[in-house]
Write a protein that holds these residues in place. Structure first.
Motif, short mmCIF file in Angstrom:
data_model
loop_
_atom_site.label_atom_id
_atom_site.label_comp_id
_atom_site.label_asym_id
_atom_site.label_seq_id
_atom_site.Cartn_x
_atom_site.Cartn_y
_atom_site.Cartn_z
N ARG A 1 48.33 32.97 36.83
CA ARG A 1 49.37 33.37 37.69
C ARG A 1 49.67 35.10 37.70
NH1 ARG A 1 53.50 35.29 34.51
NH2 ARG A 1 55.25 35.46 35.04
N GLU A 2 48.91 35.25 36.42
CA GLU A 2 48.82 36.69 35.72
C GLU A 2 47.95 38.10 36.53
OE1 GLU A 2 50.00 40.26 33.38
OE2 GLU A 2 50.74 38.46 33.50
N ALA A 3 47.35 37.37 37.67
CA ALA A 3 46.41 37.52 38.72
C ALA A 3 47.14 38.51 40.18
CB ALA A 3 45.16 37.47 38.80
N VAL A 4 47.16 37.25 40.36
CA VAL A 4 48.39 37.14 41.64
C VAL A 4 49.61 38.10 41.59
CG1 VAL A 4 49.90 35.72 43.18
CG2 VAL A 4 47.37 34.93 42.01
N VAL A 5 50.36 38.21 40.60
CA VAL A 5 50.98 38.47 40.35
C VAL A 5 51.40 39.91 40.33
CG1 VAL A 5 53.05 39.22 38.67
CG2 VAL A 5 52.38 36.76 39.04
N PRO B 1 46.14 42.68 53.72
CA PRO B 1 47.19 41.63 52.94
C PRO B 1 45.69 41.82 51.79
CG PRO B 1 44.66 40.47 54.54
CD PRO B 1 44.61 42.11 54.80
N VAL B 2 46.28 41.03 50.74
CA VAL B 2 45.67 40.80 49.47
C VAL B 2 44.92 39.32 50.15
CG1 VAL B 2 46.31 39.28 47.37
CG2 VAL B 2 47.62 41.25 48.08
N GLN B 3 43.65 38.73 49.56
CA GLN B 3 42.93 38.53 49.77
C GLN B 3 42.45 37.58 48.73
OE1 GLN B 3 40.10 39.63 52.96
NE2 GLN B 3 40.33 41.13 52.36
N ILE B 4 42.81 35.76 48.37
CA ILE B 4 42.70 35.41 47.38
C ILE B 4 41.16 34.67 48.47
CG2 ILE B 4 42.88 33.35 46.19
CD1 ILE B 4 45.50 34.70 46.21
N GLU B 5 39.93 33.83 47.50
CA GLU B 5 39.17 33.60 48.02
C GLU B 5 38.69 32.48 47.20
OE1 GLU B 5 36.12 36.42 49.54
OE2 GLU B 5 36.73 36.67 51.03
N ILE B 6 38.78 31.40 47.66
CA ILE B 6 38.29 30.15 46.61
C ILE B 6 36.95 29.10 46.43
CG2 ILE B 6 38.85 28.11 45.06
CD1 ILE B 6 41.29 28.66 45.89
N TYR B 7 35.75 29.54 45.91
CA TYR B 7 34.63 29.44 46.16
C TYR B 7 34.56 27.88 45.30
CZ TYR B 7 33.93 33.61 48.70
OH TYR B 7 33.69 34.36 49.94
N ASP B 8 33.58 26.88 45.35
CA ASP B 8 33.37 26.08 44.43
C ASP B 8 32.02 26.43 42.68
OD1 ASP B 8 32.84 24.46 46.63
OD2 ASP B 8 30.83 23.72 46.30
N ASP B 9 32.03 28.04 42.85
CA ASP B 9 31.98 28.81 41.40
C ASP B 9 32.51 29.52 41.46
OD1 ASP B 9 31.25 30.14 43.24
OD2 ASP B 9 29.33 30.64 41.92
N ARG B 10 33.53 30.37 41.57
CA ARG B 10 34.22 31.30 40.86
C ARG B 10 35.71 31.21 42.45
NH1 ARG B 10 30.88 32.78 45.14
NH2 ARG B 10 31.06 34.52 46.16
N LEU B 11 36.86 32.22 41.61
CA LEU B 11 37.83 32.38 42.63
C LEU B 11 38.05 33.90 42.66
CD1 LEU B 11 41.59 30.68 42.14
CD2 LEU B 11 41.79 33.56 42.01
N THR B 12 38.38 34.37 43.25
CA THR B 12 38.03 36.09 43.89
C THR B 12 39.90 36.60 44.68
OG1 THR B 12 37.65 36.59 45.92
CG2 THR B 12 35.96 36.38 44.16
N ILE B 13 40.14 37.58 43.80
CA ILE B 13 41.51 38.45 44.57
C ILE B 13 41.22 39.57 44.34
CG2 ILE B 13 43.64 38.30 44.15
CD1 ILE B 13 43.78 35.67 41.63
N MET B 14 41.62 40.03 45.57
CA MET B 14 41.10 41.51 45.79
C MET B 14 42.67 41.67 46.46
SD MET B 14 38.00 40.94 48.49
CE MET B 14 38.43 39.07 48.56
#
Length: 271
Positions: free
Chosen positions: A207-211, A224-237
């Motif tokens: 929540r903190e990271a997305v806001v 765009p804000v890019q959010i990527e979800i993998y099996d071992d990590r979640l990244t927010i750019m």
């Protein structure tokens, strides 16, 4: 000497300039500073003045000296960036004026808060037109969040994806909802009678990271804000450099600067 342009020629020129602006290597971005007037009696291109004194191209900074572009020293660039008005985009006039605020009004209603556009900074300096703060809070906001879910730990195979636009609070709500659906639940069995269920990624941190990604991004960039979800990590750019001349060391030491004051104030009121 005047030249006549057909309607198709006008729109072709507009599209060419628009594509150049979006793909330019200039910093600050010229997005919002160049406008093509295709519907006017006299077809023309408007270039607005920018308050920034330093410009960058291919990682080199320049300043204007009369009619010349002169390389700027690193020290001068740092000082000028530190003096930039971080809320410049917020307060400037929105290019789009036909705005609605249905999603935002519903949020205010749910929390028993009076919806007062003027107090929320929805008008530019002359109080006659909507500001970019209003645009970003409107249903017409076309900045995006793009979320991709991948199978495995590389980008080779998609599992799911979502593109979100509209009011900034809507983008936050829908982003968190979609991430939650793709945040696997794991269980830990111990000697206790009940198992301990836990999400793969802590929801408070997400929540903190997305806001932060939406409220503190640079809206001079159309990326765009890019959010990527993998099996071992979640990244927010989140697009844009650090605001106000900050460097990584200063941020890690706890120094902060608000980039979009109008947005952060509205989100604060909405908790």
């Amino acid at each position: 000497m005047t030249k006549e342009f057909s309607s198709s020629q006008r729109h072709e020129i507009e599209e060419t300039i628009s594509n150049w602006i979006k793909g330019t290597n200039f910093y600050p971005s010229p997005v919002g500073l160049v406008k093509v007037h295709t519907q006017a009696d006299s077809f023309y291109i408007e270039v607005k003045a920018n308050q920034d004194q330093a410009y960058a191209l291919d990682d080199r900074f320049y300043i204007r000296n009369n009619s010349e572009s002169v390389p700027a020293s690193p020290d001068r660039v740092k000082k000028m960036l530190a003096k930039r008005k971080l809320d410049q985009f917020d307060k400037s006039q929105s290019e789009q004026q036909d705005l609605t605020f249905n999603y935002l009004k519903e949020l205010f209603k749910k929390q028993n808060i009076n919806f007062k556009p003027k107090e929320l900074g929805f008008y530019s300096v002359n109080n006659q037109t909507f500001s970019n703060t209003a645009f970003l809070m409107s249903d017409q906001n076309n900045y995006q969040v793009k979320i991709a879910v991948f199978k495995g730990i590389t980008v080779t195979q998609f599992k799911d994806r979502k593109e979100i636009s509209g009011s900034t609070p809507k983008q936050i709500d829908e982003s968190l909802s979609f991430i939650n659906l793709n945040n696997p639940l794991s269980s830990k069995i111990s000697g206790q009678g009940q198992r301990a269920d836990q999400k793969s990624y802590p929801t408070i941190a997400i929540r903190e990271a997305v806001v932060n990604a939406l409220s503190h991004r640079s809206y001079f960039s159309k990326s765009p804000v890019q959010i990527e979800i993998y099996d071992d990590r979640l990244t927010i750019m989140s697009p844009g450099p650090l605001p106000g001349g900050l460097n990584k060391e200063a941020v890690l030491s706890g120094i902060t600067r608000i980039r979009n004051y109008g947005i952060t104030q509205i989100l604060y009121h909405l908790k």
